[in-house]
Design a protein around this motif. Structure first.
Motif, mmCIF file in Angstrom:
data_model
loop_
_atom_site.group_PDB
_atom_site.id
_atom_site.type_symbol
_atom_site.label_atom_id
_atom_site.label_comp_id
_atom_site.label_asym_id
_atom_site.label_seq_id
_atom_site.Cartn_x
_atom_site.Cartn_y
_atom_site.Cartn_z
ATOM 1 N N VAL A 195 0.935 -1.246 -0.165
ATOM 2 C CA VAL A 195 -0.022 0.074 -0.303
ATOM 3 C C VAL A 195 1.019 0.814 0.015
ATOM 4 C CG1 VAL A 195 -1.921 1.250 1.012
ATOM 5 C CG2 VAL A 195 -1.973 -1.526 1.693
ATOM 6 N N ALA A 196 0.868 2.226 -0.969
ATOM 7 C CA ALA A 196 1.760 3.806 -1.453
ATOM 8 C C ALA A 196 0.573 4.062 -1.259
ATOM 9 C CB ALA A 196 2.511 3.111 -2.227
ATOM 10 N N ALA A 197 0.845 5.800 -0.592
ATOM 11 C CA ALA A 197 -0.511 6.623 -0.810
ATOM 12 C C ALA A 197 0.197 7.752 -0.747
ATOM 13 C CB ALA A 197 -1.438 6.496 0.050
ATOM 14 N N ASP A 239 -0.497 10.253 3.627
ATOM 15 C CA ASP A 239 0.645 8.951 3.103
ATOM 16 C C ASP A 239 0.746 8.289 3.570
ATOM 17 O OD1 ASP A 239 2.652 12.356 3.072
ATOM 18 O OD2 ASP A 239 1.319 11.833 2.087
ATOM 19 N N ILE A 240 0.678 7.370 3.140
ATOM 20 C CA ILE A 240 1.317 5.146 3.697
ATOM 21 C C ILE A 240 2.061 4.697 2.607
ATOM 22 C CG2 ILE A 240 -0.369 3.285 4.249
ATOM 23 C CD1 ILE A 240 -2.124 4.587 3.930
ATOM 24 N N ASP A 241 3.321 3.865 3.651
ATOM 25 C CA ASP A 241 4.393 3.263 2.382
ATOM 26 C C ASP A 241 3.896 2.334 3.926
ATOM 27 O OD1 ASP A 241 5.950 2.437 1.479
ATOM 28 O OD2 ASP A 241 7.254 3.797 2.115
ATOM 29 N N ALA A 242 3.616 1.191 2.854
ATOM 30 C CA ALA A 242 3.024 -0.182 3.828
ATOM 31 C C ALA A 242 3.694 -1.137 2.711
ATOM 32 C CB ALA A 242 2.674 -0.655 4.356
ATOM 33 N N ILE A 293 -1.015 -2.628 9.138
ATOM 34 C CA ILE A 293 -1.065 -1.345 9.431
ATOM 35 C C ILE A 293 -3.046 -1.121 10.111
ATOM 36 C CG2 ILE A 293 -2.460 0.662 7.701
ATOM 37 C CD1 ILE A 293 -1.594 -0.535 5.096
ATOM 38 N N ALA A 294 -3.387 -0.001 11.058
ATOM 39 C CA ALA A 294 -3.311 0.844 11.811
ATOM 40 C C ALA A 294 -4.351 1.734 11.428
ATOM 41 C CB ALA A 294 -3.391 -0.025 13.263
ATOM 42 N N GLY A 321 1.659 7.743 6.850
ATOM 43 C CA GLY A 321 1.708 6.163 7.380
ATOM 44 C C GLY A 321 2.794 5.886 7.381
ATOM 45 N N ASP A 322 3.542 6.275 8.121
ATOM 46 C CA ASP A 322 5.190 5.727 7.961
ATOM 47 C C ASP A 322 5.766 5.463 9.284
ATOM 48 O OD1 ASP A 322 7.464 5.352 7.801
ATOM 49 O OD2 ASP A 322 8.612 6.863 7.704
#
Length: 290
Positions: A15-17, A34-37, A43-44, A242-243
């Motif tokens: 997941v990348a946002a 922003d997410i980098d998973a 992911i919470a 989301g790091d």
């Protein structure tokens, strides 16, 4: 039993946002996410009631159309890849979306989901297989999903004939997760993962979700308090990262504030207002949730 893989051939989705946002008829549900998973991440999604946590969950699983930002989930760029993402993701325990029927039994729910998966989720080729082979495959999927969700039917008061209304809260959550896992998703979205659970039950829930990630499934969970090992996304404020872990940001001037009645919120929460629920319904209708 936990830690059982539902499908070794279905790896989790990355997941990348960047700058992900969704605006409904009454204002911004969330923005600046922003997410980098990596695949198989936990992911919470945290934040106050009314800050768009469930809307973000639905967006990341292809059920709500983002308004702004760049987002890729498992190689599917949103919003163009929403339909493809829905085929490889699933939802569990989302009020108003995946509600269990209290009058049906656990066994009836499982048989219904297995039938729907066989008819609509496996493609034409599977329908051409002999009936006995299809039945055996369906039974194997149900058993694997129950094991992965940690739900042993023998522990229920009436086994598979136990009505949903007689389940404990954690048992109902496990059943909802099991139903979602029958489709062997690469990404599983779980709403209200720790709502109204005692501390011991919360620990069991996170152990369950963590076991799913260990088997390769990416899990996105809405919660009130995130575990330390999760990639944490907070929906409060105009700029969220989301790091691993973040705190709430500060709303930009002119933005809708979290909890305002114009902000689309979760589909249903005990602590949510009727206005927030109506706003979420409007946003879902406008963005074409399926």
């Amino acid at each position: 039993m936990q830690g059982v893989s539902v499908d070794d051939d279905a790896p989790g989705l990355a997941v990348a946002a960047r700058g992900l946002g969704l605006k409904g008829p009454r204002g911004w549900a969330f923005r600046g996410i922003d997410i980098d998973a990596e695949p198989g991440a936990l992911i919470a999604i945290t934040g106050p009631s009314g800050s768009g946590r469930t809307c973000l969950l639905l967006a990341l699983t292809g059920r709500m159309r983002p308004t702004e930002g760049s987002t890729t989930v498992g190689g599917h760029r949103l919003p163009r890849g929403m339909a493809a993402l829905r085929r490889v993701s699933a939802l569990a325990h989302v009020p108003g979306v995946t509600d269990l029927d209290p009058a049906l039994t656990v066994g009836e729910h499982l048989r219904e989901r297995a039938l729907l998966q066989r008819r609509f989720g496996d493609g034409l080729r599977s329908l051409l297989r002999p009936r006995a082979e299809r039945a055996a495959t369906a039974a194997g999927r149900v058993d694997a999903a129950l094991a992965a969700a940690g739900l042993d039917l023998r522990d229920l008061s009436k086994g598979p004939r136990t009505a949903v209304r007689d389940l404990e809260r954690l048992e109902a959550l496990r059943l909802s997760v099991a139903l979602a896992l029958i489709g062997r998703p690469g990404l599983l979205g779980v709403d209200d993962a720790d709502l109204k659970l005692a501390d011991a039950e919360r620990a069991e829930t996170w152990a369950l979700l963590r076991s799913l990630t260990e088997s390769g499934t990416t899990v996105v969970a809405v919660c009130s308090e995130a575990p330390e090992d999760a990639v944490t996304v907070t929906t409060a404020g105009d700029r969220t990262t989301g790091d691993r872990t973040t705190g709430p940001g500060t709303p930009a001037e002119g933005d809708e504030t979290p909890g305002d009645e114009s902000t689309p919120d979760e589909t249903t929460h005990d602590e949510s207002t009727d206005d927030a629920k109506e706003a979420a319904d409007d946003a879902l209708a406008e963005t074409g949730r399926s």
